[in-house]
Design a protein around this motif. Sequence first.
Motif, PDB file in Angstrom:
ATOM      1  N   THR A   1       4.360 -14.735 -10.582  1.00  0.00           N
ATOM      2  CA  THR A   1       5.795 -14.446 -10.714  1.00  0.00           C
ATOM      3  C   THR A   1       6.444 -15.637 -11.402  1.00  0.00           C
ATOM      4  N   GLY A   2       6.805 -15.429 -12.667  1.00  0.00           N
ATOM      5  CA  GLY A   2       7.433 -16.481 -13.461  1.00  0.00           C
ATOM      6  C   GLY A   2       8.937 -16.322 -13.523  1.00  0.00           C
ATOM      7  N   ARG A   3       9.573 -17.046 -14.457  1.00  0.00           N
ATOM      8  CA  ARG A   3      11.030 -16.979 -14.610  1.00  0.00           C
ATOM      9  C   ARG A   3      11.483 -15.666 -15.247  1.00  0.00           C
ATOM     10  N   ALA A   4      10.758 -15.182 -16.229  1.00  0.00           N
ATOM     11  CA  ALA A   4      11.178 -13.978 -16.951  1.00  0.00           C
ATOM     12  C   ALA A   4      10.242 -12.793 -16.759  1.00  0.00           C
ATOM     13  N   THR A   5       8.987 -13.083 -16.430  1.00  0.00           N
ATOM     14  CA  THR A   5       7.994 -12.013 -16.284  1.00  0.00           C
ATOM     15  C   THR A   5       7.145 -12.230 -15.037  1.00  0.00           C
ATOM     16  N   ALA A   6       6.451 -11.173 -14.677  1.00  0.00           N
ATOM     17  CA  ALA A   6       5.517 -11.220 -13.556  1.00  0.00           C
ATOM     18  C   ALA A   6       4.282 -10.408 -13.924  1.00  0.00           C
ATOM     19  N   VAL A   7       3.181 -10.703 -13.258  1.00  0.00           N
ATOM     20  CA  VAL A   7       1.917  -9.994 -13.466  1.00  0.00           C
ATOM     21  C   VAL A   7       1.460  -9.476 -12.109  1.00  0.00           C
ATOM     22  N   ALA A   8       0.896  -8.270 -12.102  1.00  0.00           N
ATOM     23  CA  ALA A   8       0.398  -7.688 -10.859  1.00  0.00           C
ATOM     24  C   ALA A   8      -0.938  -7.006 -11.114  1.00  0.00           C
ATOM     25  N   GLU A   9      -1.649  -6.767 -10.020  1.00  0.00           N
ATOM     26  CA  GLU A   9      -2.891  -6.005 -10.068  1.00  0.00           C
ATOM     27  C   GLU A   9      -2.804  -4.892  -9.030  1.00  0.00           C
ATOM     28  N   ALA A  10      -3.565  -3.823  -9.264  1.00  0.00           N
ATOM     29  CA  ALA A  10      -3.573  -2.701  -8.332  1.00  0.00           C
ATOM     30  C   ALA A  10      -4.893  -1.957  -8.458  1.00  0.00           C
TER      31      ALA A  10
ATOM     32  N   VAL B   1       0.839   6.441 -13.408  1.00  0.00           N
ATOM     33  CA  VAL B   1       2.197   6.366 -12.851  1.00  0.00           C
ATOM     34  C   VAL B   1       2.174   5.731 -11.465  1.00  0.00           C
ATOM     35  N   LEU B   2       1.219   6.146 -10.643  1.00  0.00           N
ATOM     36  CA  LEU B   2       1.148   5.604  -9.285  1.00  0.00           C
ATOM     37  C   LEU B   2       0.766   4.129  -9.282  1.00  0.00           C
ATOM     38  N   LEU B   3      -0.182   3.731 -10.128  1.00  0.00           N
ATOM     39  CA  LEU B   3      -0.551   2.320 -10.229  1.00  0.00           C
ATOM     40  C   LEU B   3       0.632   1.485 -10.724  1.00  0.00           C
TER      41      LEU B   3
ATOM     42  N   LYS C   1      -8.649  13.869  -0.465  1.00  0.00           N
ATOM     43  CA  LYS C   1      -7.476  14.470   0.162  1.00  0.00           C
ATOM     44  C   LYS C   1      -6.273  13.549   0.134  1.00  0.00           C
ATOM     45  N   VAL C   2      -6.505  12.241   0.105  1.00  0.00           N
ATOM     46  CA  VAL C   2      -5.420  11.253   0.141  1.00  0.00           C
ATOM     47  C   VAL C   2      -5.680  10.199  -0.926  1.00  0.00           C
ATOM     48  N   LEU C   3      -4.628   9.820  -1.624  1.00  0.00           N
ATOM     49  CA  LEU C   3      -4.701   8.714  -2.578  1.00  0.00           C
ATOM     50  C   LEU C   3      -4.038   7.501  -1.946  1.00  0.00           C
ATOM     51  N   LYS C   4      -4.677   6.348  -2.091  1.00  0.00           N
ATOM     52  CA  LYS C   4      -4.089   5.092  -1.622  1.00  0.00           C
ATOM     53  C   LYS C   4      -4.077   4.129  -2.792  1.00  0.00           C
ATOM     54  N   VAL C   5      -2.922   3.514  -3.008  1.00  0.00           N
ATOM     55  CA  VAL C   5      -2.793   2.519  -4.066  1.00  0.00           C
ATOM     56  C   VAL C   5      -2.441   1.188  -3.411  1.00  0.00           C
TER      57      VAL C   5
ATOM     58  N   VAL D   1       0.837  -1.199   0.000  1.00  0.00           N
ATOM     59  CA  VAL D   1       0.000   0.000   0.000  1.00  0.00           C
ATOM     60  C   VAL D   1       0.876   1.254   0.000  1.00  0.00           C
ATOM     61  N   MET D   2       0.598   2.135  -0.952  1.00  0.00           N
ATOM     62  CA  MET D   2       1.242   3.448  -1.022  1.00  0.00           C
ATOM     63  C   MET D   2       0.162   4.494  -0.751  1.00  0.00           C
ATOM     64  N   SER D   3       0.437   5.419   0.174  1.00  0.00           N
ATOM     65  CA  SER D   3      -0.493   6.510   0.472  1.00  0.00           C
ATOM     66  C   SER D   3       0.232   7.831   0.301  1.00  0.00           C
ATOM     67  N   LEU D   4      -0.460   8.806  -0.272  1.00  0.00           N
ATOM     68  CA  LEU D   4       0.117  10.134  -0.404  1.00  0.00           C
ATOM     69  C   LEU D   4      -0.988  11.157  -0.519  1.00  0.00           C
ATOM     70  N   PRO D   5      -0.712  12.389  -0.098  1.00  0.00           N
ATOM     71  CA  PRO D   5      -1.742  13.428  -0.203  1.00  0.00           C
ATOM     72  C   PRO D   5      -2.007  13.769  -1.662  1.00  0.00           C
ATOM     73  N   LEU D   6      -3.246  14.140  -1.924  1.00  0.00           N
ATOM     74  CA  LEU D   6      -3.624  14.586  -3.265  1.00  0.00           C
ATOM     75  C   LEU D   6      -3.126  16.025  -3.406  1.00  0.00           C
ATOM     76  N   LEU D   7      -2.030  16.183  -4.116  1.00  0.00           N
ATOM     77  CA  LEU D   7      -1.357  17.475  -4.238  1.00  0.00           C
ATOM     78  C   LEU D   7      -1.909  18.268  -5.422  1.00  0.00           C
ATOM     79  N   PRO D   8      -1.876  19.598  -5.337  1.00  0.00           N
ATOM     80  CA  PRO D   8      -2.446  20.435  -6.402  1.00  0.00           C
ATOM     81  C   PRO D   8      -1.861  20.157  -7.786  1.00  0.00           C
ATOM     82  N   PHE D   9      -0.568  19.836  -7.872  1.00  0.00           N
ATOM     83  CA  PHE D   9       0.011  19.619  -9.198  1.00  0.00           C
ATOM     84  C   PHE D   9      -0.338  18.252  -9.788  1.00  0.00           C
ATOM     85  N   PHE D  10      -1.113  17.435  -9.072  1.00  0.00           N
ATOM     86  CA  PHE D  10      -1.637  16.178  -9.617  1.00  0.00           C
ATOM     87  C   PHE D  10      -2.918  16.414 -10.421  1.00  0.00           C
TER      88      PHE D  10
END
Length: 152
Positions: A112-121, A67-69, A101-105, A44-53
Amino acid sequence: MSESNFKLDPGVIQKAVGAMASGDMLSLMKLLPIQRERHEDWYVMSLPLLPFFMNPLGIVHGGITAVLLDSAMGWSIAEETGKQVVTLQMNVNYIAPGKGKVLKVFARPTHTGRATAVAEAYMENETGKRIAQSTGTFYYTGEPAIRLEEQT
């Protein structure tokens, strides 16, 4: 975490814009006030929702969401495998306007394989409103992962 806990330093904003323009995402992520934690099998990544977002409509810009995902999925794989990854393919479904006010990802590897991996978010705001969800395929670079404690 709230936006009021983070002061917008013009020097930090200038560095962040420079990092975004050059594609140096690791430097950008180091500049942002991100809190990282593990909750069961989710990273889990949490950060404030900043004006330049924000885009001109007053909601989180879709590119910031992506980018965050992407970063959270790559981080989850690197933490699980100890291997650095780059994105091969990513799909983002934008579900609701990015407001709050806050974004959480929340991210986790699903394969997770030998050469590649797959993820969800998925991304939500502080009230639990889901903003977007994503899946991605990642390629192991052959380098060891840059561990969480090394990124501070």
